[in-house]
Scaffold this motif. Structure first.
Motif, PDB file in Angstrom:
ATOM      1  N   ARG A 433       0.820  -1.216   0.000  1.00 27.50           N
ATOM      2  CA  ARG A 433       0.000   0.000   0.000  1.00 27.50           C
ATOM      3  C   ARG A 433       0.854   1.266   0.000  1.00 27.50           C
ATOM      4  NH1 ARG A 433      -0.564  -2.536   4.760  1.00 27.50           N
ATOM      5  NH2 ARG A 433       0.378  -1.569   6.598  1.00 27.50           N
ATOM      6  N   GLU A 434       2.150   1.137   0.332  1.00 28.67           N
ATOM      7  CA  GLU A 434       3.051   2.285   0.300  1.00 28.67           C
ATOM      8  C   GLU A 434       3.824   2.368  -1.014  1.00 28.67           C
ATOM      9  OE1 GLU A 434       5.616   2.382   3.692  1.00 28.67           O
ATOM     10  OE2 GLU A 434       3.970   2.250   5.144  1.00 28.67           O
ATOM     11  N   ARG A 435       3.585   1.430  -1.915  1.00 29.64           N
ATOM     12  CA  ARG A 435       4.269   1.451  -3.209  1.00 29.64           C
ATOM     13  C   ARG A 435       3.290   1.059  -4.318  1.00 29.64           C
ATOM     14  NH1 ARG A 435       7.205  -4.125  -3.367  1.00 29.64           N
ATOM     15  NH2 ARG A 435       6.766  -5.026  -1.340  1.00 29.64           N
ATOM     16  N   THR A 436       2.243   1.875  -4.426  1.00 29.53           N
ATOM     17  CA  THR A 436       1.171   1.572  -5.379  1.00 29.53           C
ATOM     18  C   THR A 436       1.654   1.631  -6.825  1.00 29.53           C
ATOM     19  OG1 THR A 436       0.485   3.906  -5.266  1.00 29.53           O
ATOM     20  CG2 THR A 436      -0.650   2.350  -3.825  1.00 29.53           C
ATOM     21  N   ASP A 437       2.768   2.325  -7.080  1.00 30.85           N
ATOM     22  CA  ASP A 437       3.299   2.371  -8.449  1.00 30.85           C
ATOM     23  C   ASP A 437       3.680   0.988  -8.965  1.00 30.85           C
ATOM     24  OD1 ASP A 437       3.012   5.083  -8.386  1.00 30.85           O
ATOM     25  OD2 ASP A 437       5.119   5.534  -8.039  1.00 30.85           O
ATOM     26  N   GLU A 438       3.881   0.048  -8.052  1.00 26.62           N
ATOM     27  CA  GLU A 438       4.314  -1.285  -8.457  1.00 26.62           C
ATOM     28  C   GLU A 438       3.164  -2.273  -8.634  1.00 26.62           C
ATOM     29  OE1 GLU A 438       7.064  -1.514  -5.274  1.00 26.62           O
ATOM     30  OE2 GLU A 438       8.057   0.150  -6.267  1.00 26.62           O
TER      31      GLU A 438
END
Length: 583
Positions: A433-438
């Motif tokens: 949830r802290e790296r939604t770009d992935e």
């Protein structure tokens, strides 16, 4: 997708006119509607009709885009049981033959398809119990999480079985009765897709589950079964579901990801920059992060990026090995060292000579194993269980955990000197949830892998489905994402994963925040389908926010939440909130 029954009908009697006789069957006629997320049971009353469709005024509402608003009508009268198509787009079939005009007589054993929904007819005697429907996927996952909590708390076994039809045209409705007949009252079944179900078997080991598996073999249609068990094959819902999908997946300790690490977000780019530097050294590394974030994948990147990459890397999940055997697995044993030790065996430290050892879930090590591990790290020598010879080992040690080891040290459950040996360098792996770009590139990778494994033609993700994936909070992280994509590929009816192919929980995230309770005045369509599950998730999010605000200090977080510290610690363990916070 959800389904709901607006009305319930009870049966009376039915003359078996289909067979030409005058036999009277007593009490209850039941229709079971198998949709992609579960099953709905409806009781049909003589002299009344029942309409199934996508929306009101249908009595049986199943929110599937493959259904028309009012799709088909079922009727029971003096002449028998009938099905009638109501001019639907995708049609109604009896035993594969389209129902084109008027109504068609049906009988128990007929295979009825209402668009994508399969329907089975059951005529029950007055002494029969009401058919017990299978759970939808979200409800099953929530129930499985509860069973895991009980298994973990009381050190009891738990098995999970995936039952699949080997033929793609063998819908679950054709063999659901075979599965149900073998269930105990404590067992639970959840629909996984049109041709597969998941079965949780509490108080059952993997070996014990073989009796259940054998009971399903030899029938028609043929079924295949995979079995995994807690804690040997996984300690969380996501780990077990990931492991049970294929024998190959079960053999992999961490199937949360595969291939190279995807780093699109700033947080992951920073982690990977550190990995490149750390990989060139031989220092011990501690990787922290929530369950399912891909800690083993990161450990593999460290190993492959260093001088030891041509040597073996051995991994062990410390939570999956019984405490009585952990030292044997780590350090090996001599012949006759204990019951069942019929030959000499090397431990993973010897197996990884010159390479890397990953100690996953290091926080689960028993105190005796912690002391033995500390000695090996200090002396670089191992002694096999039952032996007295010291053996030199040259390995790099990487440890991983989702627990707060510093808090465990304070509580006296983890050795401080061992922690100092392990955390020469600490890497925090951010939750998904802290790296939604992935999310998008990960989902696309998992889609291609799942499609290849299932040998189907699913190639892309619909924009609405992708929005839901990127909005969802992913408490199970990358592993949960992979499981969701695997299931969506199994459900997809064309070359694209649609919003309807995702679970209720994930689809709900596209309508609004999954962590904020719905307003009483909001539309009823966004109300969670499982109240208890929603409440658990909301409580877990509140605890996470409090821990973040107070830098991981559980005492201060408990005060802020108005909870006794002991209660907060219990909830942290129950919900799997074992994250290491920067202070």
């Amino acid at each position: 997708m959800t389904g709901r029954q607006r009305s319930t009908f009870s049966g009376e009697t039915l003359k078996d006119t289909a067979s030409g006789g005058g036999v009277v069957l007593v009490a209850r006629t039941t229709l079971v509607f198998y949709h992609r997320d579960g099953a709905i049971t409806a009781h049909l009353e003589k002299g009344r009709s029942l309409i199934v469709g996508r929306a009101a005024p249908s009595e049986i509402e199943i929110h599937d885009l493959g259904l028309s608003r009012q799709h088909a009508r079922f009727t029971w009268d003096e002449q028998g049981l009938w099905v009638e198509d109501l001019g639907s787009t995708n049609g109604t079939k009896k035993n594969g033959v389209p129902v084109t005009s008027g109504r068609v007589r049906i009988a128990p054993g007929d295979e009825i398809a209402v668009g994508p929904v399969m329907v089975s007819l059951h005529v029950l005697s007055s002494i029969d119990e009401e058919l017990r429907g299978f759970d939808g996927h979200d409800r099953f996952v929530a129930a499985l999480a509860d069973e895991l909590t009980r298994a973990r708390t009381f050190a009891r076994p738990l098995a999970l079985c995936m039952v699949r039809a080997t033929s793609k045209d063998a819908h679950v409705s054709r063999w659901a009765g075979r599965v149900r007949a073998q269930l105990r009252p404590v067992d639970r079944v959840g629909i996984y897709g049109p041709h597969a179900v998941l079965v949780s078997l509490p108080e059952t080991t993997a070996a014990g589950a073989q009796a259940f598996v054998l009971s399903l073999t030899g029938g028609t249609p043929p079924l295949s079964c995979n079995v995994v068990a807690f804690p040997e094959d996984g300690a969380s819902v996501e780990e077990l579901i990931s492991a049970v999908q294929t024998p190959k997946r079960a053999a992999a300790p961490d199937a949360s990801s595969s291939g190279s690490v995807i780093a699109k977000s700033a947080a992951m780019k920073a982690v990977m920059a550190t990995v490149k530097k750390v990989a060139q050294s031989n220092i011990s590394v501690l990787i922290t992060g929530e369950t399912g974030t891909g800690k083993e994948v990161l450990a593999r990147a460290i190993h492959d990026g260093g001088a030891r990459k041509k040597m073996p890397m051995r991994s062990i999940n410390c939570a999956a090995i019984p405490g009585t055997l952990i030292e044997s697995v780590l350090f090996g044993h001599e012949h006759g060292a204990f019951t069942g030790a019929d030959k000499q065996a090397k431990g993973i430290f010897e197996q990884a000579q010159g390479g890397t050892v990953l100690l996953d879930e290091i926080g689960e090590l028993a105190p005796s194993a912690q002391a033995a591990l500390l000695r090996v790290l200090e002396t670089k020598k191992v002694t096999r269980v039952g032996g007295d010879k010291e053996i030199d080992v040259d390995v790099r040690v990487i440890a991983a955990t989702h627990r707060d080891l510093e808090a465990m040290v304070e509580a006296g459950r983890f050795r401080q000197d061992l922690l100092y040996r392990l955390n020469t360098m600490t890497l925090r792996l951010p939750p998904l949830r802290e790296r939604t770009d992935e999310i998008k590139p990960l989902a696309e990778r998992f889609l291609h892998e799942a499609a290849k494994q299932a040998n189907n033609d699913v190639r892309s993700i619909d924009p609405k489905a992708l929005t839901a994936l990127e909005t969802y909070s992913w408490p199970g992280n990358v592993r949960e994402l992979r499981n969701a994509i695997d299931r969506a590929v199994a459900l997809a009816e064309n070359k694209t994963i649609m919003l309807a192919d995702l679970t209720d929980r994930i689809r709900g995230s596209a309508k609004g925040s999954t962590t904020t309770p719905p307003d009483a005045s909001s539309d009823h369509s966004v109300i969670p389908t499982d109240y208890k599950d929603h409440l658990r998730k909301y409580e877990a999010e509140l605890i996470l926010k409090a821990l973040h605000k107070h830098g991981g200090n559980q005492t201060e977080a408990a005060k802020a939440l108005g909870l006794p510290l002991r209660t907060l610690v219990h909830k942290i363990q129950t919900y799997g909130i074992k994250k290491k916070f920067d202070r």
